[in-house]
Design a protein around this motif. Structure first.
Motif, PDB file in Angstrom:
ATOM      1  N   ARG A 219       0.854  -1.187   0.000  1.00 18.66           N
ATOM      2  CA  ARG A 219       0.000   0.000   0.000  1.00 18.66           C
ATOM      3  C   ARG A 219       0.889   1.235   0.000  1.00 18.66           C
TER       4      ARG A 219
ATOM      5  N   LEU B 181       5.917   3.236  -1.536  1.00 17.71           N
ATOM      6  CA  LEU B 181       5.040   2.105  -1.222  1.00 17.71           C
ATOM      7  C   LEU B 181       5.676   1.281  -0.118  1.00 17.71           C
TER       8      LEU B 181
ATOM      9  N   ARG C 271       6.133  -8.405  -4.842  1.00 12.87           N
ATOM     10  CA  ARG C 271       4.897  -7.638  -4.698  1.00 12.87           C
ATOM     11  C   ARG C 271       5.165  -6.135  -4.813  1.00 12.87           C
TER      12      ARG C 271
ATOM     13  N   ASN D 101       5.903  -5.362  -8.510  1.00  9.05           N
ATOM     14  CA  ASN D 101       4.676  -5.402  -9.322  1.00  9.05           C
ATOM     15  C   ASN D 101       3.779  -4.196  -9.050  1.00  9.05           C
ATOM     16  N   ALA D 102       3.630  -3.820  -7.788  1.00  8.39           N
ATOM     17  CA  ALA D 102       2.805  -2.652  -7.457  1.00  8.39           C
ATOM     18  C   ALA D 102       3.421  -1.381  -8.033  1.00  8.39           C
TER      19      ALA D 102
ATOM     20  N   ASP E 125       2.663  -1.260 -11.708  1.00 12.39           N
ATOM     21  CA  ASP E 125       1.255  -0.887 -11.911  1.00 12.39           C
ATOM     22  C   ASP E 125       1.070   0.628 -11.814  1.00 12.39           C
ATOM     23  N   HIS E 126       1.647   1.252 -10.789  1.00 15.82           N
ATOM     24  CA  HIS E 126       1.537   2.705 -10.627  1.00 15.82           C
ATOM     25  C   HIS E 126       2.208   3.433 -11.788  1.00 15.82           C
TER      26      HIS E 126
END
Length: 194
Positions: free
Chosen positions: A7, A69, A132, A135-136, A139-140
């Motif tokens: 997050r 993040l 993770r 990958n996040a 995506d952003h």
């Protein structure tokens, strides 16, 4: 058993982000960097500087395309009580990733981003947190219109070079030599995220 996720970092995460960075650097770079520069980068004075910089990254990033993040583990009741005597459901920061538009002169900051930091707490490695976070981040970056991502790594940090290679990253011929008692070589890795 703990739930995991990624997050956006919050202000209250800053102490844990700073502590994670320091622990990760001490573990990962002890065989890559000379002892004295590593101690300067991770000592008490440096920790205060990193804390201020991470807080600024959360509350006042340089642009809307800069992000921090965190990878978190949410503890269940048994884990929380057994390990900490605490309440269930608390989130523990176990990794971090930061990114923004690329700043190297040979790159276009409109289409190329830089992964500035990707670190996982040494006590939480090999659990998928790095993947993770990566990958996040991608995506952003896609949402922000980037098509390419670069990152700088120590050439001797085989674990990190191998991690990125397994995710499709490769050296792009750029390199730097840091003068830290002796020359420490860094290489720039890149990947296409279209």
């Amino acid at each position: 058993m703990a739930d995991v996720g990624v997050r956006a970092a919050r202000r209250e995460d800053v102490p844990a982000v700073t502590a994670t960075q320091i622990r990760a650097w001490k573990a990962a770079y002890r065989h890559v960097l000379p002892e004295e520069p590593l101690e300067q980068m991770t000592g008490p004075a440096a920790q205060e500087i990193w804390h201020r910089q991470w807080e600024e990254a959360v509350v006042a990033p340089p642009t809307p395309r800069h992000r921090l993040l965190v990878a978190v583990e949410t503890e269940d009741l048994l884990t929380s009580l057994a390990e900490h005597g605490g309440e269930p459901g608390g989130q523990r920061v176990v990794g971090l990733a930061s990114h923004g538009p690329a700043e190297d002169a040979d790159l276009d900051p409109e289409t190329t981003a830089e992964l500035l930091t990707l670190l996982v707490d040494p006590g939480h490695t090999r659990r998928g947190h790095g993947s993770r976070l990566l990958n996040a981040t991608v995506d952003h970056l896609r949402e922000d219109g980037f098509t390419t991502v670069v990152t700088w790594v120590f050439a001797e940090d085989k674990a990190m070079v191998d991690f990125f290679a397994s995710a499709g990253w490769a050296p792009d011929e750029a390199e730097r030599i840091l003068d830290l008692d002796h020359g420490v070589r860094m290489i720039r890795l890149a990947t296409d995220i279209r």
